[in-house]
Design a protein around this motif. Structure first.
Motif, PDB file in Angstrom:
ATOM      1  N   ALA A   1      13.644  -4.025   4.421  1.00 51.18           N
ATOM      2  CA  ALA A   1      14.211  -4.017   3.072  1.00 51.18           C
ATOM      3  C   ALA A   1      13.613  -5.126   2.219  1.00 51.18           C
ATOM      4  O   ALA A   1      13.461  -6.262   2.668  1.00 51.18           O
ATOM      5  CB  ALA A   1      15.722  -4.186   3.152  1.00 51.18           C
ATOM      6  N   GLY A   2      13.255  -4.790   0.997  1.00 52.85           N
ATOM      7  CA  GLY A   2      12.753  -5.771   0.050  1.00 52.85           C
ATOM      8  C   GLY A   2      11.320  -6.206   0.271  1.00 52.85           C
ATOM      9  O   GLY A   2      10.814  -7.046  -0.466  1.00 52.85           O
ATOM     10  N   ALA A   3      10.642  -5.651   1.280  1.00 54.26           N
ATOM     11  CA  ALA A   3       9.244  -6.020   1.518  1.00 54.26           C
ATOM     12  C   ALA A   3       8.373  -5.457   0.401  1.00 54.26           C
ATOM     13  O   ALA A   3       8.660  -4.399  -0.159  1.00 54.26           O
ATOM     14  CB  ALA A   3       8.772  -5.486   2.866  1.00 54.26           C
ATOM     15  N   ILE A   4       7.322  -6.173   0.080  1.00 53.90           N
ATOM     16  CA  ILE A   4       6.376  -5.745  -0.945  1.00 53.90           C
ATOM     17  C   ILE A   4       5.027  -5.545  -0.276  1.00 53.90           C
ATOM     18  O   ILE A   4       4.498  -6.466   0.361  1.00 53.90           O
ATOM     19  CB  ILE A   4       6.269  -6.794  -2.071  1.00 53.90           C
ATOM     20  CG1 ILE A   4       7.630  -6.953  -2.755  1.00 53.90           C
ATOM     21  CG2 ILE A   4       5.175  -6.416  -3.060  1.00 53.90           C
ATOM     22  CD1 ILE A   4       7.692  -8.119  -3.715  1.00 53.90           C
ATOM     23  N   ILE A   5       4.489  -4.335  -0.419  1.00 53.92           N
ATOM     24  CA  ILE A   5       3.175  -4.011   0.135  1.00 53.92           C
ATOM     25  C   ILE A   5       2.196  -3.985  -1.030  1.00 53.92           C
ATOM     26  O   ILE A   5       2.356  -3.205  -1.968  1.00 53.92           O
ATOM     27  CB  ILE A   5       3.170  -2.635   0.850  1.00 53.92           C
ATOM     28  CG1 ILE A   5       4.334  -2.515   1.835  1.00 53.92           C
ATOM     29  CG2 ILE A   5       1.825  -2.390   1.522  1.00 53.92           C
ATOM     30  CD1 ILE A   5       4.318  -3.500   2.966  1.00 53.92           C
ATOM     31  N   GLY A   6       1.191  -4.839  -0.979  1.00 49.94           N
ATOM     32  CA  GLY A   6       0.223  -4.942  -2.070  1.00 49.94           C
ATOM     33  C   GLY A   6      -0.572  -3.665  -2.269  1.00 49.94           C
ATOM     34  O   GLY A   6      -0.782  -2.877  -1.342  1.00 49.94           O
ATOM     35  N   GLU A   7      -1.012  -3.477  -3.499  1.00 48.04           N
ATOM     36  CA  GLU A   7      -1.797  -2.300  -3.853  1.00 48.04           C
ATOM     37  C   GLU A   7      -3.060  -2.216  -3.003  1.00 48.04           C
ATOM     38  O   GLU A   7      -3.770  -3.203  -2.813  1.00 48.04           O
ATOM     39  CB  GLU A   7      -2.180  -2.386  -5.335  1.00 48.04           C
ATOM     40  CG  GLU A   7      -2.855  -1.146  -5.852  1.00 48.04           C
ATOM     41  CD  GLU A   7      -3.069  -1.197  -7.355  1.00 48.04           C
ATOM     42  OE1 GLU A   7      -4.086  -0.655  -7.798  1.00 48.04           O
ATOM     43  OE2 GLU A   7      -2.213  -1.777  -8.055  1.00 48.04           O
ATOM     44  N   GLY A   8      -3.315  -1.030  -2.465  1.00 46.46           N
ATOM     45  CA  GLY A   8      -4.509  -0.797  -1.662  1.00 46.46           C
ATOM     46  C   GLY A   8      -4.411  -1.293  -0.232  1.00 46.46           C
ATOM     47  O   GLY A   8      -5.349  -1.150   0.543  1.00 46.46           O
ATOM     48  N   ARG A   9      -3.286  -1.877   0.177  1.00 46.53           N
ATOM     49  CA  ARG A   9      -3.101  -2.375   1.541  1.00 46.53           C
ATOM     50  C   ARG A   9      -2.714  -1.232   2.468  1.00 46.53           C
ATOM     51  O   ARG A   9      -2.142  -0.232   2.051  1.00 46.53           O
ATOM     52  CB  ARG A   9      -2.008  -3.441   1.610  1.00 46.53           C
ATOM     53  CG  ARG A   9      -2.269  -4.690   0.821  1.00 46.53           C
ATOM     54  CD  ARG A   9      -3.449  -5.466   1.395  1.00 46.53           C
ATOM     55  NE  ARG A   9      -4.523  -5.473   0.435  1.00 46.53           N
ATOM     56  CZ  ARG A   9      -5.803  -5.527   0.727  1.00 46.53           C
ATOM     57  NH1 ARG A   9      -6.218  -5.596   1.955  1.00 46.53           N
ATOM     58  NH2 ARG A   9      -6.705  -5.525  -0.209  1.00 46.53           N
ATOM     59  N   THR A  10      -2.996  -1.406   3.754  1.00 48.95           N
ATOM     60  CA  THR A  10      -2.653  -0.429   4.781  1.00 48.95           C
ATOM     61  C   THR A  10      -1.739  -1.079   5.813  1.00 48.95           C
ATOM     62  O   THR A  10      -2.000  -2.199   6.250  1.00 48.95           O
ATOM     63  CB  THR A  10      -3.931   0.089   5.488  1.00 48.95           C
ATOM     64  OG1 THR A  10      -4.740   0.759   4.521  1.00 48.95           O
ATOM     65  CG2 THR A  10      -3.598   1.040   6.616  1.00 48.95           C
ATOM     66  N   VAL A  11      -0.678  -0.375   6.177  1.00 50.94           N
ATOM     67  CA  VAL A  11       0.194  -0.781   7.287  1.00 50.94           C
ATOM     68  C   VAL A  11      -0.048   0.241   8.382  1.00 50.94           C
ATOM     69  O   VAL A  11       0.206   1.435   8.203  1.00 50.94           O
ATOM     70  CB  VAL A  11       1.680  -0.805   6.859  1.00 50.94           C
ATOM     71  CG1 VAL A  11       2.565  -1.159   8.049  1.00 50.94           C
ATOM     72  CG2 VAL A  11       1.898  -1.804   5.733  1.00 50.94           C
ATOM     73  N   GLY A  12      -0.564  -0.213   9.518  1.00 49.94           N
ATOM     74  CA  GLY A  12      -0.961   0.687  10.597  1.00 49.94           C
ATOM     75  C   GLY A  12       0.214   1.349  11.305  1.00 49.94           C
ATOM     76  O   GLY A  12       1.381   0.978  11.139  1.00 49.94           O
ATOM     77  N   ALA A  13      -0.117   2.333  12.121  1.00 51.38           N
ATOM     78  CA  ALA A  13       0.879   3.088  12.890  1.00 51.38           C
ATOM     79  C   ALA A  13       1.668   2.165  13.814  1.00 51.38           C
ATOM     80  O   ALA A  13       1.100   1.253  14.426  1.00 51.38           O
ATOM     81  CB  ALA A  13       0.194   4.175  13.710  1.00 51.38           C
ATOM     82  N   PHE A  14       2.970   2.366  13.871  1.00 52.74           N
ATOM     83  CA  PHE A  14       3.889   1.629  14.745  1.00 52.74           C
ATOM     84  C   PHE A  14       3.935   0.129  14.440  1.00 52.74           C
ATOM     85  O   PHE A  14       4.363  -0.658  15.271  1.00 52.74           O
ATOM     86  CB  PHE A  14       3.563   1.872  16.223  1.00 52.74           C
ATOM     87  CG  PHE A  14       3.595   3.320  16.605  1.00 52.74           C
ATOM     88  CD1 PHE A  14       4.790   3.980  16.812  1.00 52.74           C
ATOM     89  CD2 PHE A  14       2.417   4.040  16.731  1.00 52.74           C
ATOM     90  CE1 PHE A  14       4.819   5.324  17.142  1.00 52.74           C
ATOM     91  CE2 PHE A  14       2.430   5.377  17.063  1.00 52.74           C
ATOM     92  CZ  PHE A  14       3.646   6.031  17.270  1.00 52.74           C
ATOM     93  N   ALA A  15       3.484  -0.267  13.250  1.00 52.22           N
ATOM     94  CA  ALA A  15       3.577  -1.671  12.842  1.00 52.22           C
ATOM     95  C   ALA A  15       4.965  -1.934  12.271  1.00 52.22           C
ATOM     96  O   ALA A  15       5.667  -1.013  11.857  1.00 52.22           O
ATOM     97  CB  ALA A  15       2.508  -1.986  11.807  1.00 52.22           C
ATOM     98  N   LEU A  16       5.343  -3.198  12.211  1.00 47.16           N
ATOM     99  CA  LEU A  16       6.622  -3.595  11.632  1.00 47.16           C
ATOM    100  C   LEU A  16       6.374  -4.712  10.621  1.00 47.16           C
ATOM    101  O   LEU A  16       5.722  -5.699  10.939  1.00 47.16           O
ATOM    102  CB  LEU A  16       7.557  -4.100  12.728  1.00 47.16           C
ATOM    103  CG  LEU A  16       8.975  -4.429  12.284  1.00 47.16           C
ATOM    104  CD1 LEU A  16       9.943  -4.108  13.394  1.00 47.16           C
ATOM    105  CD2 LEU A  16       9.113  -5.876  11.872  1.00 47.16           C
ATOM    106  N   VAL A  17       6.890  -4.508   9.407  1.00 46.00           N
ATOM    107  CA  VAL A  17       6.819  -5.520   8.357  1.00 46.00           C
ATOM    108  C   VAL A  17       8.239  -6.003   8.117  1.00 46.00           C
ATOM    109  O   VAL A  17       9.138  -5.212   7.824  1.00 46.00           O
ATOM    110  CB  VAL A  17       6.201  -4.937   7.061  1.00 46.00           C
ATOM    111  CG1 VAL A  17       6.253  -5.958   5.940  1.00 46.00           C
ATOM    112  CG2 VAL A  17       4.771  -4.490   7.311  1.00 46.00           C
ATOM    113  N   GLY A  18       8.465  -7.299   8.256  1.00 45.80           N
ATOM    114  CA  GLY A  18       9.802  -7.872   8.138  1.00 45.80           C
ATOM    115  C   GLY A  18      10.367  -7.780   6.732  1.00 45.80           C
ATOM    116  O   GLY A  18       9.631  -7.680   5.748  1.00 45.80           O
TER     117      GLY A  18
END
Length: 69
Positions: A14-31
């Motif tokens: 919740a509330g995480a910000i993913i920058g434009e053009g960024r990739t979050v890979g499969a099965f990754a976790l962003v706090g």
């Protein structure tokens, strides 16, 4: 500009910000509340501002419950 790309079964807190053009890979976790300014590789846990790698995600490579995704 291009949006972010989020891989299969990745979790974005919740509330995480993913920058434009960024990739979050499969099965990754962003706090929650993280600000992602770099690509997040698959099967890693990232958190913080700016987000940094915390550790590998301990996820089995064979997950039958995700086979249909």
């Amino acid at each position: 500009g291009g949006g972010a790309c989020v891989g299969q079964a990745a979790y974005i807190g919740a509330g995480a910000i993913i920058g434009e053009g960024r990739t979050v890979g499969a099965f990754a976790l962003v706090g929650m509340g993280a600000v992602v300014t770099r690509d997040v590789p698959s099967r890693e846990i990232w958190a913080g501002v700016p987000a940094r790698r915390r550790r590998p995600a301990d996820i089995p490579h064979d997950l039958p419950q995700f086979a249909s995704l």
